[in-house]
Design a protein around this motif. Structure first.
Motif, PDB file in Angstrom:
ATOM      1  N   GLU A   1     -11.012  70.756 -10.856  1.00 20.08           N
ATOM      2  CA  GLU A   1     -10.094  70.000 -11.718  1.00 20.08           C
ATOM      3  C   GLU A   1     -10.921  69.239 -12.744  1.00 20.08           C
ATOM      4  N   TRP A   2     -10.547  69.355 -14.015  1.00 16.07           N
ATOM      5  CA  TRP A   2     -11.227  68.635 -15.082  1.00 16.07           C
ATOM      6  C   TRP A   2     -10.876  67.155 -14.970  1.00 16.07           C
ATOM      7  N   THR A   3     -11.890  66.294 -14.881  1.00 15.16           N
ATOM      8  CA  THR A   3     -11.649  64.856 -14.754  1.00 15.16           C
ATOM      9  C   THR A   3     -12.083  64.089 -15.997  1.00 15.16           C
ATOM     10  N   GLY A   4     -12.712  64.762 -16.947  1.00 15.03           N
ATOM     11  CA  GLY A   4     -13.163  64.113 -18.172  1.00 15.03           C
ATOM     12  C   GLY A   4     -14.638  64.350 -18.416  1.00 15.03           C
ATOM     13  N   GLU A   5     -15.133  63.778 -19.480  1.00 15.13           N
ATOM     14  CA  GLU A   5     -16.531  63.971 -19.845  1.00 15.13           C
ATOM     15  C   GLU A   5     -17.449  63.576 -18.687  1.00 15.13           C
ATOM     16  N   PRO A   6     -18.526  64.336 -18.499  1.00 13.41           N
ATOM     17  CA  PRO A   6     -19.422  64.053 -17.375  1.00 13.41           C
ATOM     18  C   PRO A   6     -20.132  62.711 -17.511  1.00 13.41           C
ATOM     19  N   VAL A   7     -20.261  62.020 -16.398  1.00  8.08           N
ATOM     20  CA  VAL A   7     -20.981  60.747 -16.345  1.00  8.08           C
ATOM     21  C   VAL A   7     -22.455  60.968 -16.683  1.00  8.08           C
ATOM     22  N   ASP A   8     -23.013  62.067 -16.161  1.00  3.11           N
ATOM     23  CA  ASP A   8     -24.420  62.393 -16.387  1.00  3.11           C
ATOM     24  C   ASP A   8     -24.565  63.516 -17.404  1.00  3.11           C
TER      25      ASP A   8
ATOM     26  N   THR B   1     -20.835  67.748 -14.771  1.00  3.69           N
ATOM     27  CA  THR B   1     -19.993  68.659 -15.557  1.00  3.69           C
ATOM     28  C   THR B   1     -18.645  68.077 -15.952  1.00  3.69           C
ATOM     29  N   GLY B   2     -18.153  67.083 -15.223  1.00  5.72           N
ATOM     30  CA  GLY B   2     -16.799  66.585 -15.464  1.00  5.72           C
ATOM     31  C   GLY B   2     -15.741  67.367 -14.702  1.00  5.72           C
ATOM     32  N   TRP B   3     -16.156  68.330 -13.881  1.00  2.00           N
ATOM     33  CA  TRP B   3     -15.233  69.121 -13.068  1.00  2.00           C
ATOM     34  C   TRP B   3     -15.362  68.709 -11.605  1.00  2.00           C
ATOM     35  N   ARG B   4     -14.256  68.301 -11.005  1.00  2.00           N
ATOM     36  CA  ARG B   4     -14.236  67.959  -9.576  1.00  2.00           C
ATOM     37  C   ARG B   4     -13.875  69.215  -8.792  1.00  2.00           C
ATOM     38  N   PRO B   5     -14.767  69.661  -7.899  1.00  2.00           N
ATOM     39  CA  PRO B   5     -14.480  70.905  -7.187  1.00  2.00           C
ATOM     40  C   PRO B   5     -13.448  70.718  -6.091  1.00  2.00           C
ATOM     41  N   GLY B   6     -12.754  71.819  -5.811  1.00  2.00           N
ATOM     42  CA  GLY B   6     -11.907  71.877  -4.633  1.00  2.00           C
ATOM     43  C   GLY B   6     -12.808  72.095  -3.426  1.00  2.00           C
ATOM     44  N   PRO B   7     -12.273  72.663  -2.365  1.00  2.73           N
ATOM     45  CA  PRO B   7     -13.090  72.897  -1.169  1.00  2.73           C
ATOM     46  C   PRO B   7     -14.330  73.738  -1.496  1.00  2.73           C
ATOM     47  N   LEU B   8     -15.453  73.340  -0.915  1.00  4.87           N
ATOM     48  CA  LEU B   8     -16.717  74.053  -1.131  1.00  4.87           C
ATOM     49  C   LEU B   8     -17.114  74.820   0.122  1.00  4.87           C
ATOM     50  N   GLN B   9     -17.843  75.898  -0.099  1.00  2.00           N
ATOM     51  CA  GLN B   9     -18.388  76.703   0.984  1.00  2.00           C
ATOM     52  C   GLN B   9     -19.910  76.716   0.856  1.00  2.00           C
ATOM     53  N   HIS B  10     -20.594  76.695   1.987  1.00  6.28           N
ATOM     54  CA  HIS B  10     -22.051  76.778   1.958  1.00  6.28           C
ATOM     55  C   HIS B  10     -22.446  78.180   1.525  1.00  6.28           C
ATOM     56  N   LEU B  11     -23.358  78.272   0.556  1.00  9.14           N
ATOM     57  CA  LEU B  11     -23.834  79.564   0.064  1.00  9.14           C
ATOM     58  C   LEU B  11     -25.195  79.900   0.656  1.00  9.14           C
ATOM     59  N   LEU B  12     -26.154  78.970   0.534  1.00  9.84           N
ATOM     60  CA  LEU B  12     -27.481  79.183   1.102  1.00  9.84           C
ATOM     61  C   LEU B  12     -28.255  77.886   1.102  1.00  9.84           C
TER      62      LEU B  12
END
Length: 176
Positions: free
Chosen positions: A127-134, A94-105
């Motif tokens: 945080e937007w880091t730029g166009e996605p690599v994938d 996506t090009g977005w670097r997530p902050g802290p993650l929580q387990h959902l399931l």
């Protein structure tokens, strides 16, 4: 009623999965051959922003020739923590670097055929880091209102079971 695996032999394998053939004994003593797909774990993640929108991918799956909304996801590399893999996949796709993650399931999406386990995480910041690599993995990446999730699932626009379950759970959690 418990089935018992008597033996298992390797048939085929590659980087993503291995196929095995098992001799399975049924409770009445009969035996049957049962193919098994052994897979590495998968990790997925999304973010819900301050506007209560969830970050999703719109993509085509050639195997079923279907389009649908999905969470960024991928294989957990050898020795990699599933949460770290989920964060990596989210940023790569996506090009977005997530902050802290929580387990959902965590789910076993096809436990009658495969030992696959899918781990899903979510966060509240990115945080937007730029166009996605994938970026080639999806036609678009969008922030979709979380309130639309039940309708998207019921309309078949979230065809992957783990993704549908995760999004419905996230929707329910955020309603409270």
């Amino acid at each position: 009623m418990r089935w018992t695996k008597q033996s298992e032999q390797f048939v085929y394998g590659n980087r993503w999965f291995r196929v095995h053939l098992a001799d399975v004994e049924l409770p009445d003593g009969r035996h049957l051959d049962h193919f098994l797909i052994r897979q590495r774990p998968v990790a997925a993640a999304t973010v819900v922003n301050a506007a209560e929108e969830v970050l999703l991918l719109w993509r085509h799956r050639f195997i079923t020739d279907t389009w649908g909304w999905e969470l960024p996801a991928g294989v957990v590399e050898e020795g990699e923590d599933p949460e770290r893999a989920a964060a990596r996949e989210l940023e790569e796709e996506t090009g977005w670097r997530p902050g802290p993650l929580q387990h959902l399931l965590s789910t076993e999406p096809s436990n009658g055929l495969s030992d696959a386990v899918h781990h899903v995480y979510w966060g509240e910041s990115a945080e937007w880091t730029g166009e996605p690599v994938d970026g080639f993995e999806s036609s678009r990446r969008e922030w979709v209102p979380l309130k639309l999730v039940p309708d998207l699932v019921s309309q078949g626009q979230v065809p992957a079971a783990t993704m549908a379950a995760a999004l419905l759970l996230l929707h329910r959690m955020r309603e409270e």
